[in-house]
Design a protein around this motif. Structure first.
Motif, mmCIF file in Angstrom:
data_model
loop_
_atom_site.group_PDB
_atom_site.id
_atom_site.type_symbol
_atom_site.label_atom_id
_atom_site.label_comp_id
_atom_site.label_asym_id
_atom_site.label_seq_id
_atom_site.Cartn_x
_atom_site.Cartn_y
_atom_site.Cartn_z
ATOM 1 N N THR B 209 -5.461 33.325 -7.839
ATOM 2 C CA THR B 209 -6.241 34.524 -8.112
ATOM 3 C C THR B 209 -6.705 34.283 -9.551
ATOM 4 N N LEU B 210 -5.857 33.322 -10.282
ATOM 5 C CA LEU B 210 -5.707 33.447 -12.015
ATOM 6 C C LEU B 210 -6.373 32.480 -12.186
ATOM 7 N N SER B 211 -6.492 33.125 -13.592
ATOM 8 C CA SER B 211 -8.157 31.990 -14.105
ATOM 9 C C SER B 211 -6.867 31.158 -14.865
ATOM 10 N N VAL B 212 -7.524 30.324 -14.727
ATOM 11 C CA VAL B 212 -6.950 28.793 -15.997
ATOM 12 C C VAL B 212 -7.279 29.391 -17.575
ATOM 13 N N PRO B 213 -6.004 29.521 -17.856
ATOM 14 C CA PRO B 213 -6.864 29.459 -19.540
ATOM 15 C C PRO B 213 -7.102 28.734 -20.247
ATOM 16 N N GLU B 214 -8.763 28.856 -21.223
ATOM 17 C CA GLU B 214 -9.106 27.512 -21.378
ATOM 18 C C GLU B 214 -8.692 26.993 -23.170
ATOM 19 N N SER B 215 -7.467 27.894 -23.577
ATOM 20 C CA SER B 215 -7.274 27.945 -24.362
ATOM 21 C C SER B 215 -6.613 26.031 -24.600
ATOM 22 N N LYS B 216 -7.155 25.634 -25.730
ATOM 23 C CA LYS B 216 -7.037 23.717 -26.740
ATOM 24 C C LYS B 216 -5.477 24.348 -27.577
ATOM 25 N N TYR B 217 -5.455 25.631 -28.015
ATOM 26 C CA TYR B 217 -4.040 25.336 -28.799
ATOM 27 C C TYR B 217 -2.951 25.668 -28.960
ATOM 28 N N PHE B 218 -2.263 24.313 -28.937
ATOM 29 C CA PHE B 218 -1.329 24.044 -27.944
ATOM 30 C C PHE B 218 0.147 24.517 -29.380
ATOM 31 N N GLN B 219 1.179 24.346 -28.926
ATOM 32 C CA GLN B 219 1.907 24.164 -29.781
ATOM 33 C C GLN B 219 3.452 22.940 -29.603
ATOM 34 N N LYS B 220 4.044 22.354 -30.512
ATOM 35 C CA LYS B 220 4.836 21.722 -30.762
ATOM 36 C C LYS B 220 6.104 21.817 -31.354
ATOM 37 N N GLY B 221 7.164 21.164 -30.951
ATOM 38 C CA GLY B 221 8.020 20.917 -32.261
ATOM 39 C C GLY B 221 9.676 21.061 -31.444
ATOM 40 N N GLY B 222 9.544 21.634 -30.587
ATOM 41 C CA GLY B 222 10.625 20.845 -29.575
ATOM 42 C C GLY B 222 11.707 19.391 -29.474
ATOM 43 N N LYS B 223 10.771 19.182 -29.228
ATOM 44 C CA LYS B 223 11.426 18.038 -28.643
ATOM 45 C C LYS B 223 11.857 17.251 -29.957
ATOM 46 N N GLN B 224 11.103 17.446 -31.137
ATOM 47 C CA GLN B 224 11.498 16.923 -32.594
ATOM 48 C C GLN B 224 12.738 17.978 -33.237
ATOM 49 N N GLY B 225 13.449 18.953 -32.768
ATOM 50 C CA GLY B 225 13.884 19.904 -32.988
ATOM 51 C C GLY B 225 13.445 20.987 -33.018
ATOM 52 N N ILE B 226 12.117 21.123 -34.144
ATOM 53 C CA ILE B 226 11.857 22.290 -34.717
ATOM 54 C C ILE B 226 11.470 23.241 -33.330
ATOM 55 N N HIS B 227 12.309 24.623 -33.551
ATOM 56 C CA HIS B 227 12.188 24.760 -32.638
ATOM 57 C C HIS B 227 11.446 26.825 -32.158
ATOM 58 N N THR B 228 10.864 27.652 -32.341
ATOM 59 C CA THR B 228 10.384 28.969 -31.607
ATOM 60 C C THR B 228 11.870 30.027 -32.781
ATOM 61 N N GLU B 229 11.847 30.565 -32.940
ATOM 62 C CA GLU B 229 12.889 31.798 -33.853
ATOM 63 C C GLU B 229 13.427 32.496 -32.520
ATOM 64 N N HIS B 230 12.902 31.922 -30.936
ATOM 65 C CA HIS B 230 13.832 32.673 -30.473
ATOM 66 C C HIS B 230 15.716 31.800 -30.362
ATOM 67 N N MET B 231 15.201 30.532 -31.055
ATOM 68 C CA MET B 231 16.521 29.343 -30.453
ATOM 69 C C MET B 231 17.593 29.814 -30.994
ATOM 70 N N GLY B 232 17.448 30.786 -32.015
ATOM 71 C CA GLY B 232 18.612 31.403 -32.746
ATOM 72 C C GLY B 232 19.310 31.760 -32.233
ATOM 73 N N TYR B 233 18.949 32.719 -32.198
ATOM 74 C CA TYR B 233 20.172 33.879 -30.819
ATOM 75 C C TYR B 233 20.072 33.333 -29.575
ATOM 76 N N LEU B 234 19.363 32.608 -29.075
ATOM 77 C CA LEU B 234 20.384 31.575 -28.182
ATOM 78 C C LEU B 234 21.046 31.001 -28.098
ATOM 79 N N LEU B 235 21.106 30.177 -28.885
ATOM 80 C CA LEU B 235 22.070 29.458 -29.374
ATOM 81 C C LEU B 235 23.426 30.460 -29.966
ATOM 82 N N ALA B 236 23.021 31.188 -30.648
ATOM 83 C CA ALA B 236 24.332 31.926 -31.130
ATOM 84 C C ALA B 236 24.571 32.150 -30.367
#
Lengths: 94, 250, 318
Positions: B209-236
């Motif tokens: 009963t959830l709606s499928v998001p319609e947003s077409k704005y997507f994030q990318k970068g991880g596969k090229q090694g450009i991560h979100t700010e969370h990644m540094g802490y996880l790696l630390a």
């Protein structure tokens, strides 16, 4: 709301060819979850090949107070056991 | 060829490592004992897969590295996981939405990887697919329960799906290494999975009963090694011991 | 029931235990037996669950993938053991929610050792080696305890625990044979965990209130002091083997008693921690309570969904 997930009893067949045996119990909201939880909790070390779950409240148990009338009458029915019957010594196996 | 294969393996394995690490953080803090134990099983499966991949990667590279060198001693830019899996354990809705959005992809991906011309990758896929099909069942069930549970759980689940949706498209991005591996019949042509993926995901969301998001704005970068700010802490966290005490055995 | 009748039942009950018969949940039992078992079994279960926290603290930082999966599996096992023990306790007519309530409100106790912090990776080794070592000494005899569900849960727990202590000792071996920093880390962990581990086996016999009754019901087969002696005698050679020094100036082999003499335990520290003022009592409780409270909406949702499903199934049938 605060309603506790009901209790389920878990039965596991540990090897092909064996009967399901009572392994313990767990809590789950529904039968699917009970099966998943049973798999995660009771078969972490390859203990099973098949699982049954049944909500604990659906089990009817005999009352130990009635153990006398339920189980003692079977004690003197020795004729139900093979050793009750005498065979000639020559017959080694029967 | 070797470098492409090496990077291709890392691309697959890093998703498992980072998601396994996130799930490991949850151990002991789950919403119920049974669920806690279930999520840890998923973490253990993923980390098991990681070890197979890295051991193979080390062999492919042939530079005498160990699985731990690969797991723990790269700079952030050297991790090729998608942004989705590094997102934090905001609440159980996020944890399950992240899991489901990844599992649905992971399952389809491994189905294809089983046919890889690379025998080792095919063998790892063959073993992992059984684990991952259970992960998918587990997370699907939770999406449905939480989506179609109480008003609060519905809202939380919808919020989590909306928020993580932006990371789904990246699952199908192809790096240079991906493209080379696909052309050689080693890698999975992910472009072919995309439609089935969104079909499957939408079907489950609707059932929940959830709606499928319609947003077409997507994030990318991880596969090229450009991560979100969370990644540094996880790696630390993850690299702490190897960085603080280099060149030791544990 | 008249007093005389109860007395008869009690005598018959004690005689059954004497004969090594198991007591099952639906059997008649003295109220005190029920209460004592609820207390001890739930305390045991709580210890498993709280015990997940100090070790869980190092899952994300485990130094290698092999160590990470072993630790995850171990901490998960503890969750499983808590679950077996809660289930066994529930057969006595109390729910898991009620037991959690007792834990979260501070009414129920758990093993004090988990109120000490895990500061370095070596602490994970020390916990496996010492804390699990002491726990096993306590637990193995419980596989033969009088209450059936407890005994059966313990059989499963002991079987699974066997890898835990090895896991811990292996970590210590590796550290002790490693670089100077690693060896130092191992010695430091032993220094901090040794005395709490000895305390973990409980107050000395002359201070222990429950021992006599517990012995009769086979909740205990040996006294705290006997268990402690056994633990020291088996652990000291293990420390020596890997070149670590047990932090007790008075530790000395006593040939006459075929065991070690050891120094005084700081019981003031023990009671301080038991009473809630150890280094991490508050952190442990906060972590447990917030996991429980943050999980409330999840548990509610699952229940609400199950009820909806059951209702729609009902509709289809009718």
């Amino acid at each position: 709301m605060k309603k506790e997930w009901p209790l389920w009893e878990v039965f596991v067949r540990s090897k092909n060819g064996l009967e399901h045996r009572h392994f313990g119990s767990l809590h789950a909201a529904d039968a699917d979850m009970a099966l998943e939880n049973a798999r995660d909790v009771y078969t972490r070390r390859k203990e099973g090949v098949s699982i049954w779950v049944v909500e604990s409240k659906n089990i009817t148990a005999s009352n130990p107070k009635n153990n006398g009338e339920l189980f003692e009458p079977a004690q003197d029915k020795v004729y139900r056991h093979p050793t009750f019957y005498v065979l000639p010594d020559e017959v080694k196996h029967m | 060829m070797k470098e492409n294969l090496y990077n291709y393996i890392l691309g697959i394995a890093d998703n498992c490592l980072i998601l396994g690490q996130r799930l490991g953080e949850l151990c002991g803090h789950g919403p119920s004992l049974e669920t806690d134990i279930g999520c840890t099983n998923i973490a253990l499966d993923l980390l098991g897969q990681v070890r197979s991949y890295y051991q193979y990667a080390a062999q492919v590279e042939g530079a005498g590295k160990t699985e731990d060198d690969i797991a723990m001693l790269r700079p952030e830019r050297g991790y090729f996981n998608t942004l989705l899996v590094e997102q934090p354990n905001t609440d159980f809705a996020y944890i399950m939405a992240r899991q489901f959005l990844f599992d649905a992809y992971h399952y389809m991906f491994l189905q294809e990887l089983k046919n890889s011309k690379d025998e080792t990758l095919a063998a790892i896929a063959n073993k992992s697919i059984k684990e991952v099909s259970y992960h998918l069942r587990f997370s699907t069930d939770w999406i449905i329960r939480l989506g179609d549970g109480t008003e609060e759980s519905h809202e939380r689940m919808q919020a989590a799906v909306n928020s993580l949706w932006t990371y789904t498209d990246e699952l199908f991005h192809q790096t240079e290494a991906d493209k080379v591996m696909i052309s050689q019949g080693v890698g999975v042509e992910t472009a072919n999975l995309k439609e089935a993926y969104y079909g499957k995901v939408s079907e489950v969301l609707e059932k929940a009963t959830l709606s499928v998001p319609e947003s077409k704005y997507f994030q990318k970068g991880g596969k090229q090694g450009i991560h979100t700010e969370h990644m540094g802490y996880l790696l630390a966290d993850m690299q702490y011991m190897q960085r603080a005490y280099p060149n030791m055995e544990w | 029931m008249s007093e005389a009748e109860i007395k008869n039942l009690e005598e018959a009950f004690e005689a059954r235990i004497e004969r090594d018969e198991k007591i099952e949940p639906k059997d008649w039992m003295p109220e005190k037996y029920r209460q004592t078992h609820i207390r001890q079994m739930s305390q045991h279960a709580h210890s498993e669950i709280i015990g997940m926290l100090p070790e869980g603290n190092w899952i994300s930082r485990a130094p290698s993938l092999r160590r990470k999966v072993a630790l995850l599996a171990k901490v998960q096992d503890e969750g499983g053991h808590g679950l077996y023990l809660y289930s066994a306790t529930e057969t006595l007519g109390i729910t898991r929610d009620e037991l959690f309530e007792q834990l979260h409100s501070g009414k129920a106790k758990y093993s004090s050792i988990f109120n000490y912090p895990t500061l370095t990776w070596a602490d994970i080794g020390a916990i496996g080696w010492l804390v699990d070592g002491a726990a096993i000494i306590n637990q193995v005899p419980l596989c033969n305890t009088s209450f059936g569900p407890y005994a059966r849960a313990m059989v499963r727990v002991c079987k699974e625990e066997s890898f835990h202590q090895r896991q811990g000792y292996e970590i210590m071996v590796k550290l002790a044979k490693g670089a100077p920093e690693q060896k130092e880390m191992a010695q430091d962990a032993l220094n901090r965990w040794w005395w709490p581990s000895l305390m973990m086996l409980g107050p000395t016999d002359n201070q222990s209130v429950h021992t006599a009754q517990s012995m009769k019901w086979k909740l205990k087969r040996k006294t705290n002091d006997e268990l402690r002696q056994q633990f020291i005698d088996q652990t000291v050679p293990q420390a020596e083997l890997i070149g670590l020094k047990v932090p007790d100036e008075n530790l000395k082999w006593n040939d006459a008693k075929k065991g070690y003499d050891f120094g005084d335990i700081d019981w003031d520290e023990f009671w301080q921690v038991v009473k809630g003022h150890g280094p991490c009592n508050k952190e442990r409780m906060t972590a447990r309570v917030s996991a429980w409270e943050n999980g409330q909406w999840v548990r509610d949702a699952a229940m609400a969904h199950a009820e909806k499903q059951a209702a729609s199934l009902q509709k289809e049938v009718s």
